[in-house]
Design an enzyme around this catalytic site. Structure first.
Site, PDB file in Angstrom:
ATOM      1  N   ARG A  91       0.836  -1.201   0.000  1.00 48.64           N
ATOM      2  CA  ARG A  91       0.000   0.000   0.000  1.00 48.64           C
ATOM      3  C   ARG A  91       0.871   1.253   0.000  1.00 48.64           C
ATOM      4  NH1 ARG A  91      -3.752  -3.476   2.978  1.00 48.64           N
ATOM      5  NH2 ARG A  91      -2.598  -3.245   4.922  1.00 48.64           N
ATOM      6  N   CYS A 126      -1.721 -14.400  -2.980  1.00 45.04           N
ATOM      7  CA  CYS A 126      -1.502 -14.869  -1.609  1.00 45.04           C
ATOM      8  C   CYS A 126      -1.666 -16.385  -1.521  1.00 45.04           C
ATOM      9  CB  CYS A 126      -2.445 -14.164  -0.645  1.00 45.04           C
ATOM     10  SG  CYS A 126      -4.196 -14.459  -0.958  1.00 45.04           S
TER      11      CYS A 126
END
Length: 411
Positions: free
Chosen positions: A215, A354
């Site tokens: 982020r 992931c």
């Protein structure tokens, strides 16, 4: 007079000790000779090589591929003092975070912090734990006090609702309070951005903490795009599988000339994202929050000929075991093709995975195949994995599950 704890001994087959000597913490069932009958599932054992060399101590499960998970490679008791030392060592690492800037992070990351089967996340003044293995579940009563004392947390919540528990024959449970108080909503900070976390019902333990540095990295690419489009231009960012808007918030806060479209299948997640925008002083009405299937939405956007400056693809795990790997690779390829097809020339794509069974080479390969199908070229700008609060043991690369690639699309 002190007494020495004696643990049932388990011996390995000949020449099966090398991974443990290198620092691995798992013993697979195929590496074991006969296990003493008195060892209960989840019970503590001592592991020795075929020649009798001490290798470590851990807990045993007779019905899983990973038969033993080591808690120590020293001849020391597995007791409350050992668990406290592990927690203290983990807490020392998390001092990298300035609590005035970031007060939400992973405190205990399973094998990475020497406590296999245990996850503990910190959200401001509360802790949320998950126990994934039978052996760690048996040790749980010894963990509550040191977790609170070493961290100064006001409350500890147990979220034993992870599907990983089923592999150990453990039932999924409703969240329950182990100590103190944990409110239904906690406000936390990550790199100065404010979030509202639901520790009782949110995904995982309430937030996706493992994407913190991704982020943060996104912000510089957004600022670069804005500078390129200045002075009149507006940068358009598309965040797919946006959940409660982590990437969206960072993008919108980077510059007032950014417009973000967040897409997720969850209505409640979209409502939470709008609240996060307001919490951080942003006008949510200047941005789009779309409840939709991401694949269907991307197909529609492509058909309209709509283009974005930056696209973020952060899907849930498409494969949780080797059996689903081939299907997952096809899904990643399709997703990245769609993401690329709605990017403008020289646009920025962030592609994440992931899935533990999908490696970095696999993710790179899907990007390459997707770009080839669209007659595009890809510049890899940055490759990121876990944040520092998700440490990975050097000898256990298979526990490195998160991959993120920032790239630039050229044609």
């Amino acid at each position: 007079m002190s007494t020495t704890t004696v643990y049932p001994q388990v011996r390995l087959k000949p020449q099966r000790e090398e991974p443990l000597l290198n620092g691995h913490l798992w013993v697979f069932s195929g590496a074991l000779q006969q296990v003493p009958r008195e060892v209960e599932p989840g019970g503590l054992v001592e592991v020795r090589s075929a020649s009798g060399q001490f290798l470590g101590r851990g807990y045993y499960h007779p019905h899983t591929d990973i038969a033993i998970r080591l808690l120590t490679r020293r001849e020391e008791p597995i007791d409350a003092a050992l668990l406290r030392r592990r927690i203290r060592r983990a807490q020392e690492l998390r001092r990298v975070f300035d609590p005035a800037v970031t007060n939400i992070y992973r405190l205990i990351h399973s094998e990475g912090d020497g406590l296999p089967g245990l996850i503990v996340d910190r959200y401001a003044e509360v802790l949320v734990a998950q126990v994934h293995t039978l052996g760690m579940e048996r040790l749980l009563p010894l963990l509550v006090e040191p977790l609170l004392e070493e961290t100064g947390a006001r409350g500890l919540l147990l979220r034993n609702d992870s599907q990983a528990r089923r592999r150990e024959g453990l039932a999924l449970e409703e969240p329950r309070l182990l100590a103190g108080e944990v409110p239904p909503e906690v406000e936390g900070r990550e790199n100065g951005v404010r979030y509202l976390i639901d520790p009782w019902r949110g995904q995982k333990t309430g937030f996706f903490l493992d994407q913190r540095d991704k982020r943060a990295a996104l912000a510089k690419y957004v600022r670069a795009v804005v500078a390129e489009l200045a002075p009149e231009g507006v940068a358009r960012v598309l965040n797919c599988f946006s959940y409660t808007g982590g990437f969206s918030l960072v993008a919108a806060l980077s510059d007032g000339r950014v417009r973000v479209t967040s897409v997720d299948s969850s209505q409640s997640a979209m409502e939470a994202a709008r609240r996060h925008f307001a919490l951080n002083g942003l006008d949510a009405d200047q941005h789009a929050f779309v409840v939709a299937d991401v694949f269907a939405y991307l197909e529609e956007v492509r058909a309209r000929g709509e283009r974005f400056d930056i696209v973020v693809l952060d899907p849930p795990a498409f494969a949780r075991n080797q059996g689903a790997r081939s299907q997952a690779l096809r899904a990643y390829r399709r997703l990245n093709m769609l993401g690329m097809s709605v990017l403008r020339p020289a646009g920025i794509l962030l592609s994440c995975s992931c899935s533990g069974v999908i490696g970095l080479d696999d993710l790179s390969g899907t990007l390459s195949l997707a770009a080839r199908a669209l007659d595009r070229e890809v510049q890899v700008l940055e490759v990121l994995t876990h944040s520092c609060d998700h440490p990975v043991r050097l000898a256990m690369p298979e526990t490195l599950y998160l991959k993120a690639i920032f790239c630039r699309l050229l044609w």
